[in-house]
Design a protein around this motif. Structure first.
Motif, PDB file in Angstrom:
ATOM      1  N   ILE A 149       6.007  -1.158   6.574  1.00 39.61           N
ATOM      2  CA  ILE A 149       5.057  -0.874   5.498  1.00 39.61           C
ATOM      3  C   ILE A 149       3.743  -1.575   5.830  1.00 39.61           C
ATOM      4  CG2 ILE A 149       6.834  -0.643   3.707  1.00 39.61           C
ATOM      5  CD1 ILE A 149       6.101  -3.480   2.777  1.00 39.61           C
ATOM      6  N   TRP A 150       2.719  -1.267   5.051  1.00 39.10           N
ATOM      7  CA  TRP A 150       1.444  -1.973   5.140  1.00 39.10           C
ATOM      8  C   TRP A 150       1.176  -2.645   3.799  1.00 39.10           C
ATOM      9  CZ3 TRP A 150      -1.995  -2.846   9.087  1.00 39.10           C
ATOM     10  CH2 TRP A 150      -1.787  -2.142  10.280  1.00 39.10           C
TER      11      TRP A 150
ATOM     12  N   CYS B 148      -7.972   5.081  -1.517  1.00 42.23           N
ATOM     13  CA  CYS B 148      -7.471   6.124  -0.624  1.00 42.23           C
ATOM     14  C   CYS B 148      -7.588   7.467  -1.331  1.00 42.23           C
ATOM     15  CB  CYS B 148      -6.029   5.853  -0.203  1.00 42.23           C
ATOM     16  SG  CYS B 148      -4.849   5.784  -1.566  1.00 42.23           S
TER      17      CYS B 148
ATOM     18  N   LEU C 134      -5.381  -6.361   5.798  1.00 40.53           N
ATOM     19  CA  LEU C 134      -4.327  -5.361   5.764  1.00 40.53           C
ATOM     20  C   LEU C 134      -3.357  -5.729   6.884  1.00 40.53           C
ATOM     21  CD1 LEU C 134      -6.763  -2.312   5.699  1.00 40.53           C
ATOM     22  CD2 LEU C 134      -5.662  -3.321   3.704  1.00 40.53           C
TER      23      LEU C 134
ATOM     24  N   TRP D 148      -2.076   4.820   4.200  1.00 36.33           N
ATOM     25  CA  TRP D 148      -1.981   4.617   5.647  1.00 36.33           C
ATOM     26  C   TRP D 148      -2.799   5.659   6.390  1.00 36.33           C
ATOM     27  CZ3 TRP D 148       4.039   3.975   6.558  1.00 36.33           C
ATOM     28  CH2 TRP D 148       4.536   3.025   5.679  1.00 36.33           C
ATOM     29  N   GLN D 149      -2.970   6.837   5.774  1.00 34.22           N
ATOM     30  CA  GLN D 149      -3.683   7.925   6.436  1.00 34.22           C
ATOM     31  C   GLN D 149      -5.200   7.770   6.374  1.00 34.22           C
ATOM     32  OE1 GLN D 149      -1.844  10.004   8.127  1.00 34.22           O
ATOM     33  NE2 GLN D 149       0.000   9.022   7.314  1.00 34.22           N
TER      34      GLN D 149
ATOM     35  N   GLU E 196       2.005   5.063   0.984  1.00 28.49           N
ATOM     36  CA  GLU E 196       1.935   5.710   2.290  1.00 28.49           C
ATOM     37  C   GLU E 196       0.663   6.541   2.437  1.00 28.49           C
ATOM     38  OE1 GLU E 196       5.318   7.765   3.690  1.00 28.49           O
ATOM     39  OE2 GLU E 196       6.743   6.232   3.060  1.00 28.49           O
TER      40      GLU E 196
ATOM     41  N   HIS F 251      -7.984   3.943   9.479  1.00 31.87           N
ATOM     42  CA  HIS F 251      -6.838   4.860   9.542  1.00 31.87           C
ATOM     43  C   HIS F 251      -5.674   4.055  10.104  1.00 31.87           C
ATOM     44  CE1 HIS F 251      -5.250   9.066  10.899  1.00 31.87           C
ATOM     45  NE2 HIS F 251      -4.457   8.445  10.061  1.00 31.87           N
ATOM     46  N   LEU F 252      -4.833   3.523   9.211  1.00 34.35           N
ATOM     47  CA  LEU F 252      -3.813   2.564   9.618  1.00 34.35           C
ATOM     48  C   LEU F 252      -2.801   3.165  10.590  1.00 34.35           C
ATOM     49  CD1 LEU F 252      -3.233   0.817   6.171  1.00 34.35           C
ATOM     50  CD2 LEU F 252      -4.523  -0.060   8.121  1.00 34.35           C
ATOM     51  N   THR F 253      -2.368   4.395  10.356  1.00 35.11           N
ATOM     52  CA  THR F 253      -1.349   4.988  11.227  1.00 35.11           C
ATOM     53  C   THR F 253      -1.888   5.282  12.626  1.00 35.11           C
ATOM     54  OG1 THR F 253      -1.898   7.199  10.390  1.00 35.11           O
ATOM     55  CG2 THR F 253      -0.102   6.023   9.307  1.00 35.11           C
TER      56      THR F 253
ATOM     57  N   LEU G   7       0.832  -1.195   0.000  1.00 33.40           N
ATOM     58  CA  LEU G   7       0.000   0.000   0.000  1.00 33.40           C
ATOM     59  C   LEU G   7       0.870   1.251   0.000  1.00 33.40           C
ATOM     60  CD1 LEU G   7      -2.685  -1.020   2.650  1.00 33.40           C
ATOM     61  CD2 LEU G   7      -2.968  -0.923   0.168  1.00 33.40           C
TER      62      LEU G   7
ATOM     63  N   ARG H  91       0.784  -5.360   8.748  1.00 33.33           N
ATOM     64  CA  ARG H  91       2.089  -4.710   8.845  1.00 33.33           C
ATOM     65  C   ARG H  91       3.164  -5.646   8.310  1.00 33.33           C
ATOM     66  NH1 ARG H  91       1.681  -0.335  12.834  1.00 33.33           N
ATOM     67  NH2 ARG H  91      -0.161  -0.640  14.174  1.00 33.33           N
TER      68      ARG H  91
END
Length: 391
Positions: free
Chosen positions: A365-366, A331, A355, A229-230, A226, A294-296, A224, A357
């Motif tokens: 990364i994801w 995204c 999803l 990730w948001q 970056e 929201h991954l982060t 994915l 890590r």
């Protein structure tokens, strides 16, 4: 919607909509200390959000955040936020002013700076909430204008336009007194006819080109970007039968740390809103249920987000009853992926994708993996496999 909030003592402003969920920011008047708790009713006796739902019948939930100036720093900060669903607001009694005192109790993922002290009383000072892990609120705060002399409208002075100077219903305010007043067509036509002719504007730039979504096959993995990730929007589209979207926030062993990491229709949010369901609605001949991740913002113990579906238990149907079933993920930058799960007649619940890590060259990364495997026992088997006991 802004007109609906205009008779509220604190200025309200609609700032966005995602599917059937509306986002609203309220600018509370500047306070020296936390006031005595008062009901949030409009002059007509209706709670503000209920009036908002009445104005927008297609909205099923409102994400509300309250912004004010903090006495200690004289800077803007958020003191309350959460989600209130139409069902919760409309099912609560609103006959007496005291009924509104339960407003925080019927919300979801509510955070409030008013906290009980050791003696059982409420805190008397205002402290800003920590929103560093909530990207949307942080972005709003970063762009809130503090300078009252700025030529642009700002959250800092919205209460001037929408609060004290609001006009009673049915009466037309003086020109310029209400920046959100809806003008009649005749008034607009008159203003247009008397205004000087402006040069023809340049044609608008074409929208940015979006690549078609990447189609995945079972077992395929992708890294994915970056930007994903948001915030990722997940949408499961289907027809032919009913199904529910569920999320499991698991460790590396594929099991949740506790039941709070299971996101389903009775618990639509987890990890302080970093993973949440956004509702199910008809879209033409199909039904779409959406979720946002929201991954982060996920806590470190969450190593995987398992995206799954389960058939309605009462029908006894299997995944073969679903038609036009597809999972879409995208995204903000336009990157998108799609996967069509198999119509397996032997299963009633399925993990469609996950999803997770990963590390490449020592850098976190994801990744996204398409799966499409399931359980004949339906939701019960799916949940137990991921560490959740279904009673």
């Amino acid at each position: 919607m802004n007109t609906a909030f205009s008779d509220n003592p604190a200025a309200g402003c609609a700032v966005g909509v995602d599917g059937s969920v509306l986002s609203v920011v309220v600018r509370q008047q500047d306070l020296d200390a936390m006031p005595t708790q008062t009901p949030g009713l409009t002059p007509s006796g209706r709670p503000t959000l209920k009036e908002g739902f009445a104005t927008a019948p297609g909205i099923t939930a409102i994400d509300l955040a309250v912004l004010t100036r903090l006495p200690d720093t004289q800077l803007l900060g958020f003191v309350t936020y959460g989600r209130w669903t139409r069902q919760a607001v409309e099912s609560a009694p609103w006959h007496e002013p005291e009924d509104a005192l339960r407003f925080l109790d019927i919300g979801q993922d509510v955070a409030c700076s008013v906290t009980p002290t050791a003696s059982g009383n409420f805190s008397s000072t205002i402290k800003p909430l920590d929103i560093s892990r909530t990207a949307g609120l942080q972005d709003l705060l970063d762009h809130a204008q503090e300078d009252p002399d700025t030529p642009e409208p700002s959250l800092a002075d919205l209460d001037i336009g929408l609060g004290a100077n609001s006009t009673p219903r049915g009466r037309t305010p003086a020109t310029g007194s209400d920046p959100y007043r809806i003008r009649t067509f005749a008034e607009w036509q008159s203003d247009t006819a008397t205004s000087p002719i402006s040069p023809r504007p340049e044609p608008a730039a074409p929208p940015p080109h979006r690549e078609p979504p990447t189609s995945l096959i079972p077992g395929q993995t992708v890294v994915l970007p970056e930007e994903a990730w948001q915030g990722m929007l997940i949408a499961f589209t289907f027809a032919g039968a009913d199904a529910d979207l569920t999320l499991f926030l698991t460790g590396t062993d594929g099991r949740v740390a506790d039941d709070q990491d299971f996101v389903f229709y009775n618990q639509p949010s987890a990890a302080n809103g970093a993973a949440r369901l956004l509702g199910k609605q008809d879209e033409g001949p199909h039904v779409t249920e959406k979720a946002a991740v929201h991954l982060t913002a996920l806590p470190e113990h969450v190593q995987r987000v398992v995206v799954s579906i389960n058939m309605d238990v009462d029908t006894g149907l299997t995944c073969a009853a679903l038609t036009h079933a597809a999972l879409h993920m995208d995204c903000a930058t336009g990157a998108a992926w799609t996967f069509q799960p198999p119509a397996d007649p032997n299963i009633r619940a399925m993990v469609i994708a996950e999803l997770y890590r990963h590390h490449t060259d020592g850098q976190p990364i994801w990744k996204l993996r398409a799966i499409g495997q399931g359980w004949a026992q339906g939701l019960d088997g799916l949940a137990r496999a991921h560490g959740v006991d279904i009673e």
